[in-house]
Design an enzyme around this catalytic site. Structure first.
Site, PDB file in Angstrom:
ATOM      1  CB  CYS A  95      -0.897  -0.028   1.239  1.00 22.88           C
ATOM      2  SG  CYS A  95      -1.655   1.548   1.652  1.00 22.88           S
ATOM      3  CD  GLU A  96      -0.010   5.293  -4.072  1.00 22.60           C
ATOM      4  OE1 GLU A  96      -0.776   6.248  -4.231  1.00 22.60           O
ATOM      5  OE2 GLU A  96       0.710   4.848  -4.990  1.00 22.60           O
ATOM      6  CG  HIS A  97      -2.505   5.555   0.863  1.00 19.67           C
ATOM      7  ND1 HIS A  97      -3.720   4.977   0.520  1.00 19.67           N
ATOM      8  CD2 HIS A  97      -2.237   6.456  -0.121  1.00 19.67           C
ATOM      9  CE1 HIS A  97      -4.162   5.508  -0.590  1.00 19.67           C
ATOM     10  NE2 HIS A  97      -3.294   6.403  -1.007  1.00 19.67           N
ATOM     11  CG  HIS A  98      -0.838   3.259   5.935  1.00 21.96           C
ATOM     12  ND1 HIS A  98      -2.001   3.162   5.195  1.00 21.96           N
ATOM     13  CD2 HIS A  98      -1.074   4.164   6.911  1.00 21.96           C
ATOM     14  CE1 HIS A  98      -2.912   3.975   5.708  1.00 21.96           C
ATOM     15  NE2 HIS A  98      -2.381   4.594   6.743  1.00 21.96           N
ATOM     16  CD  GLN A 136      -7.807  -4.594  -4.057  1.00 18.12           C
ATOM     17  OE1 GLN A 136      -7.409  -4.650  -2.898  1.00 18.12           O
ATOM     18  NE2 GLN A 136      -8.877  -5.267  -4.461  1.00 18.12           N
ATOM     19  CG  HIS A 164      -5.636  -3.441   1.390  1.00 14.48           C
ATOM     20  ND1 HIS A 164      -4.894  -2.587   0.591  1.00 14.48           N
ATOM     21  CD2 HIS A 164      -6.493  -4.093   0.558  1.00 14.48           C
ATOM     22  CE1 HIS A 164      -5.290  -2.712  -0.667  1.00 14.48           C
ATOM     23  NE2 HIS A 164      -6.262  -3.612  -0.713  1.00 14.48           N
ATOM     24  CB  CYS A 166      -2.733  -0.195   5.679  1.00 16.37           C
ATOM     25  SG  CYS A 166      -3.811  -0.281   4.240  1.00 16.37           S
TER      26      CYS A 166
END
Length: 206
Positions: A95-98, A136, A164, A166
């Site tokens: 996940c590019e956010h976390h 995703q 996920h 995250c």
């Protein structure tokens, strides 16, 4: 040159697919990982943790790497025009956010025209786009769009089901929850019967 035009040639070339150009500095990544752990109050001078920054750097380098491969296609000599589906392709991305992993499966199908694809290449394409920080929704569209552009089939369908971390190990901690995304192009989007068949075969037809 279109797929139809290339299909008429005896020397139809395989498309070489390379990972995104990038440079990996494992020494800098290891130092950054050590600084990161210390900033979180985690000592790195114990025997069991001393090698952790290096392991972190190598682990993420592996997650963000994918080998080159040839997109091998073959003439559709039999004129096969029904759905080709590879179901439950193992998937792992970050996940590019976390920068936490998400794992699951991808179901990838297409309706052939002049060319058919080596089946292992469907998994290769999924792995190619998964080996980078992702969301995703984008991953699903990238796989579908790339196959549509390079194979020029009558239709493409992609469904991804993933957990996920995250979402399951932090924040809301919704353990066991999964996220499902889909992308349909061509006849698999426009023709209700083809769309229904695709979702039924991916066991999402309800």
């Amino acid at each position: 040159m279109t797929t139809a035009a290339r299909a008429a040639r005896a020397d139809y070339p395989a498309l070489r697919v390379a990972p995104p150009a990038s440079s990996v500095d494992l020494i800098a990544a290891e130092q950054a990982a050590a600084d990161f752990l210390r900033a979180l109050g985690i000592p790195t001078d114990t025997e069991s943790v001393r090698g952790t920054p290096g392991r972190m750097a190598r682990a993420y380098a592996e997650l963000f790497s994918t080998p080159e491969f040839d997109l091998t296609t073959f003439p559709n000599d039999e004129g096969y025009d029904e759905l080709v589906l590879a179901r439950s392709i193992p998937l792992r991305s970050v996940c590019e956010h976390h920068l936490l992993p998400f794992v699951g499966v991808a179901h990838v199908g297409y309706l052939p025209r002049e060319r058919i694809l080596g089946l292992s290449k469907l998994a290769r394409v999924v792995g190619h786009f998964a080996a980078r920080p992702q969301v995703q929704e984008r991953l699903t569209k990238q796989v579908a769009g790339w196959l549509s552009d390079n194979l020029e089939p009558a239709g493409v369908g992609v469904v991804i089901e993933a957990e996920h971390t995250c979402m399951t190990v932090r924040g809301v901690r919704a353990s066991g929850s999964t996220t499902v995304t889909s992308a349909l192009l061509g006849a698999l989007r426009d023709d209700p019967r083809s769309r229904q068949e695709f979702f039924a075969l991916t066991r999402l037809g309800g």
